[in-house]
Motif scaffolding. Sequence first.
Motif, PDB file in Angstrom:
ATOM      1  N   GLY A  92       0.816  -1.201   0.000  1.00  0.00           N
ATOM      2  CA  GLY A  92       0.000   0.000   0.000  1.00  0.00           C
ATOM      3  C   GLY A  92       0.851   1.253   0.000  1.00  0.00           C
ATOM      4  O   GLY A  92       2.020   1.233   0.368  1.00  0.00           O
ATOM      5  N   VAL A  93       0.244   2.354  -0.433  1.00  0.00           N
ATOM      6  CA  VAL A  93       0.955   3.631  -0.488  1.00  0.00           C
ATOM      7  C   VAL A  93       0.245   4.664   0.380  1.00  0.00           C
ATOM      8  O   VAL A  93      -0.989   4.671   0.489  1.00  0.00           O
ATOM      9  CB  VAL A  93       1.079   4.164  -1.928  1.00  0.00           C
ATOM     10  CG1 VAL A  93       1.853   3.201  -2.794  1.00  0.00           C
ATOM     11  CG2 VAL A  93      -0.285   4.459  -2.535  1.00  0.00           C
ATOM     12  N   ALA A  94       1.050   5.535   0.990  1.00  0.00           N
ATOM     13  CA  ALA A  94       0.550   6.715   1.687  1.00  0.00           C
ATOM     14  C   ALA A  94       0.911   7.911   0.817  1.00  0.00           C
ATOM     15  O   ALA A  94       2.074   8.310   0.770  1.00  0.00           O
ATOM     16  CB  ALA A  94       1.179   6.834   3.069  1.00  0.00           C
ATOM     17  N   PRO A  95      -0.056   8.475   0.087  1.00  0.00           N
ATOM     18  CA  PRO A  95       0.267   9.511  -0.909  1.00  0.00           C
ATOM     19  C   PRO A  95       0.180  10.931  -0.355  1.00  0.00           C
ATOM     20  O   PRO A  95      -0.893  11.409   0.002  1.00  0.00           O
ATOM     21  CB  PRO A  95      -0.802   9.281  -1.979  1.00  0.00           C
ATOM     22  CG  PRO A  95      -1.985   8.781  -1.204  1.00  0.00           C
ATOM     23  CD  PRO A  95      -1.458   8.053   0.003  1.00  0.00           C
ATOM     24  N   ILE A 171       4.818   2.270   1.723  1.00  0.00           N
ATOM     25  CA  ILE A 171       5.425   3.141   0.711  1.00  0.00           C
ATOM     26  C   ILE A 171       4.876   4.551   0.870  1.00  0.00           C
ATOM     27  O   ILE A 171       3.658   4.766   0.826  1.00  0.00           O
ATOM     28  CB  ILE A 171       5.148   2.615  -0.708  1.00  0.00           C
ATOM     29  CG1 ILE A 171       5.684   1.193  -0.863  1.00  0.00           C
ATOM     30  CG2 ILE A 171       5.772   3.542  -1.751  1.00  0.00           C
ATOM     31  CD1 ILE A 171       5.253   0.503  -2.146  1.00  0.00           C
ATOM     32  N   LEU A 172       5.786   5.501   1.048  1.00  0.00           N
ATOM     33  CA  LEU A 172       5.408   6.902   1.231  1.00  0.00           C
ATOM     34  C   LEU A 172       5.752   7.678  -0.037  1.00  0.00           C
ATOM     35  O   LEU A 172       6.910   7.696  -0.470  1.00  0.00           O
ATOM     36  CB  LEU A 172       6.164   7.480   2.427  1.00  0.00           C
ATOM     37  CG  LEU A 172       5.864   8.927   2.831  1.00  0.00           C
ATOM     38  CD1 LEU A 172       4.409   9.072   3.259  1.00  0.00           C
ATOM     39  CD2 LEU A 172       6.795   9.358   3.966  1.00  0.00           C
ATOM     40  N   LEU A 173       4.740   8.307  -0.657  1.00  0.00           N
ATOM     41  CA  LEU A 173       4.916   9.107  -1.864  1.00  0.00           C
ATOM     42  C   LEU A 173       4.771  10.573  -1.490  1.00  0.00           C
ATOM     43  O   LEU A 173       3.725  10.986  -0.971  1.00  0.00           O
ATOM     44  CB  LEU A 173       3.866   8.735  -2.917  1.00  0.00           C
ATOM     45  CG  LEU A 173       3.740   7.255  -3.286  1.00  0.00           C
ATOM     46  CD1 LEU A 173       2.637   7.067  -4.315  1.00  0.00           C
ATOM     47  CD2 LEU A 173       5.052   6.706  -3.807  1.00  0.00           C
ATOM     48  N   VAL A 174       5.801  11.370  -1.752  1.00  0.00           N
ATOM     49  CA  VAL A 174       5.811  12.771  -1.322  1.00  0.00           C
ATOM     50  C   VAL A 174       6.131  13.659  -2.515  1.00  0.00           C
ATOM     51  O   VAL A 174       7.149  13.472  -3.184  1.00  0.00           O
ATOM     52  CB  VAL A 174       6.853  13.003  -0.202  1.00  0.00           C
ATOM     53  CG1 VAL A 174       6.844  14.464   0.233  1.00  0.00           C
ATOM     54  CG2 VAL A 174       6.575  12.091   0.993  1.00  0.00           C
ATOM     55  N   ASP A 175       5.271  14.665  -2.763  1.00  0.00           N
ATOM     56  CA  ASP A 175       5.476  15.588  -3.870  1.00  0.00           C
ATOM     57  C   ASP A 175       5.460  17.017  -3.360  1.00  0.00           C
ATOM     58  O   ASP A 175       4.396  17.620  -3.200  1.00  0.00           O
ATOM     59  CB  ASP A 175       4.381  15.407  -4.918  1.00  0.00           C
ATOM     60  CG  ASP A 175       4.643  16.208  -6.189  1.00  0.00           C
ATOM     61  OD1 ASP A 175       5.678  16.901  -6.254  1.00  0.00           O
ATOM     62  OD2 ASP A 175       3.822  16.135  -7.113  1.00  0.00           O
ATOM     63  N   GLU A 176       6.633  17.567  -3.080  1.00  0.00           N
ATOM     64  CA  GLU A 176       6.819  18.969  -2.746  1.00  0.00           C
ATOM     65  C   GLU A 176       6.050  19.446  -1.526  1.00  0.00           C
ATOM     66  O   GLU A 176       5.932  20.637  -1.285  1.00  0.00           O
ATOM     67  CB  GLU A 176       6.434  19.868  -3.930  1.00  0.00           C
ATOM     68  CG  GLU A 176       7.370  19.764  -5.110  1.00  0.00           C
ATOM     69  CD  GLU A 176       8.744  20.384  -4.849  1.00  0.00           C
ATOM     70  OE1 GLU A 176       8.980  20.907  -3.753  1.00  0.00           O
ATOM     71  OE2 GLU A 176       9.585  20.321  -5.753  1.00  0.00           O
ATOM     72  N   VAL A 177       5.512  18.523  -0.723  1.00  0.00           N
ATOM     73  CA  VAL A 177       4.710  18.954   0.416  1.00  0.00           C
ATOM     74  C   VAL A 177       5.531  19.736   1.427  1.00  0.00           C
ATOM     75  O   VAL A 177       5.015  20.620   2.120  1.00  0.00           O
ATOM     76  CB  VAL A 177       4.033  17.740   1.077  1.00  0.00           C
ATOM     77  CG1 VAL A 177       5.064  16.802   1.690  1.00  0.00           C
ATOM     78  CG2 VAL A 177       3.050  18.199   2.154  1.00  0.00           C
ATOM     79  N   LEU A 178       6.829  19.464   1.519  1.00  0.00           N
ATOM     80  CA  LEU A 178       7.655  20.153   2.509  1.00  0.00           C
ATOM     81  C   LEU A 178       7.986  21.577   2.100  1.00  0.00           C
ATOM     82  O   LEU A 178       8.600  22.321   2.866  1.00  0.00           O
ATOM     83  CB  LEU A 178       8.947  19.364   2.755  1.00  0.00           C
ATOM     84  CG  LEU A 178       8.741  17.931   3.258  1.00  0.00           C
ATOM     85  CD1 LEU A 178      10.084  17.271   3.538  1.00  0.00           C
ATOM     86  CD2 LEU A 178       7.869  17.897   4.492  1.00  0.00           C
ATOM     87  N   ALA A 179       7.573  21.973   0.905  1.00  0.00           N
ATOM     88  CA  ALA A 179       7.824  23.342   0.460  1.00  0.00           C
ATOM     89  C   ALA A 179       6.791  24.315   1.002  1.00  0.00           C
ATOM     90  O   ALA A 179       6.925  25.520   0.845  1.00  0.00           O
ATOM     91  CB  ALA A 179       7.824  23.405  -1.063  1.00  0.00           C
ATOM     92  N   VAL A 180       5.746  23.791   1.635  1.00  0.00           N
ATOM     93  CA  VAL A 180       4.689  24.655   2.155  1.00  0.00           C
ATOM     94  C   VAL A 180       4.715  24.646   3.671  1.00  0.00           C
ATOM     95  O   VAL A 180       5.358  23.815   4.298  1.00  0.00           O
ATOM     96  CB  VAL A 180       3.314  24.183   1.643  1.00  0.00           C
ATOM     97  CG1 VAL A 180       3.240  24.310   0.137  1.00  0.00           C
ATOM     98  CG2 VAL A 180       3.045  22.740   2.064  1.00  0.00           C
ATOM     99  N   GLY A 181       3.985  25.597   4.252  1.00  0.00           N
ATOM    100  CA  GLY A 181       3.942  25.682   5.698  1.00  0.00           C
ATOM    101  C   GLY A 181       5.093  26.505   6.251  1.00  0.00           C
ATOM    102  O   GLY A 181       6.056  26.808   5.554  1.00  0.00           O
ATOM    103  N   ASP A 182       4.979  26.891   7.523  1.00  0.00           N
ATOM    104  CA  ASP A 182       6.027  27.694   8.132  1.00  0.00           C
ATOM    105  C   ASP A 182       7.189  26.813   8.567  1.00  0.00           C
ATOM    106  O   ASP A 182       7.129  25.577   8.513  1.00  0.00           O
ATOM    107  CB  ASP A 182       5.485  28.513   9.304  1.00  0.00           C
ATOM    108  CG  ASP A 182       4.845  27.647  10.379  1.00  0.00           C
ATOM    109  OD1 ASP A 182       5.275  26.489  10.568  1.00  0.00           O
ATOM    110  OD2 ASP A 182       3.909  28.131  11.049  1.00  0.00           O
TER     111      ASP A 182
END
Length: 248
Positions: A92-95, A171-182
């Motif tokens: 499984g994936v965590a998107p 499975i962890l799928l990450v797309d630019e999420v760390l570019a947001v937020g403080d």
Amino acid sequence: MEASGHAIEVRDLGVRFRRNRRGRRSLKDLFADSSRRSKPGEFWALRDVSFDVRPGESIGVVGRNGQGKSTLLKLVAGVLIQDEGTVRVNGGVAPLIEITGGFVGDLTVRENVRLTAGLHGMPKAEVARRFDGIIDFAELHESIDTPYKHLSNGMKVRLAFSVVSQLEEPILLVDEVLAVGDKAFREKCYKRIDELLSEGRTLFFVSHSERDLRRFCTRGLYLDGGRLVLDGEIADVLDRYNADYDAG
């Protein structure tokens, strides 16, 4: 087909889009056109891409905008369907892609946590057990009964990351999420991803942040023009990408 031992297997992958439409072709188009040749107005977002990902690997996907990075992630997530080749995901994936998608504006934070966690396959009892932790991480105690549509963009991102990062998928799928937020919330995200990686999760990570790529990833995939230019150690991949970028 026998299990291969890979978390992700991609073979000869290709996907094409129309320039004069938003999104993919219609189902009518798909059934009416079995040709693999490009038609006028179409382009291949990805072509002839092949690689394997072993369980527990941390893969960073790099390249300029419009080179197929997010498209590749969506194909692995099952959001898009390829035109050529195969994608096999063993587990499984965590998107964490298009992270605020799936939330319902008129429902409260409380209701959205239950809904989205359930849609991702988390049993009701597990949602109840993790609920306080999700709200704590998102720092939304005072907004728990506020409709989602009234949250700020930053609050929406915090809520979405908090829900998806609680999933126990391998499975962890990450797309630019760390570019947001403080900055403070990004540090919380960094620590949470570190925790997930320490548990042996597989990370497939799209980012323009060289700092984040070097922090989390050991291996890199460099996409250019929709094709896989280099698959190797993350430092080597970033060096090649930076050299090509500087060369124009």
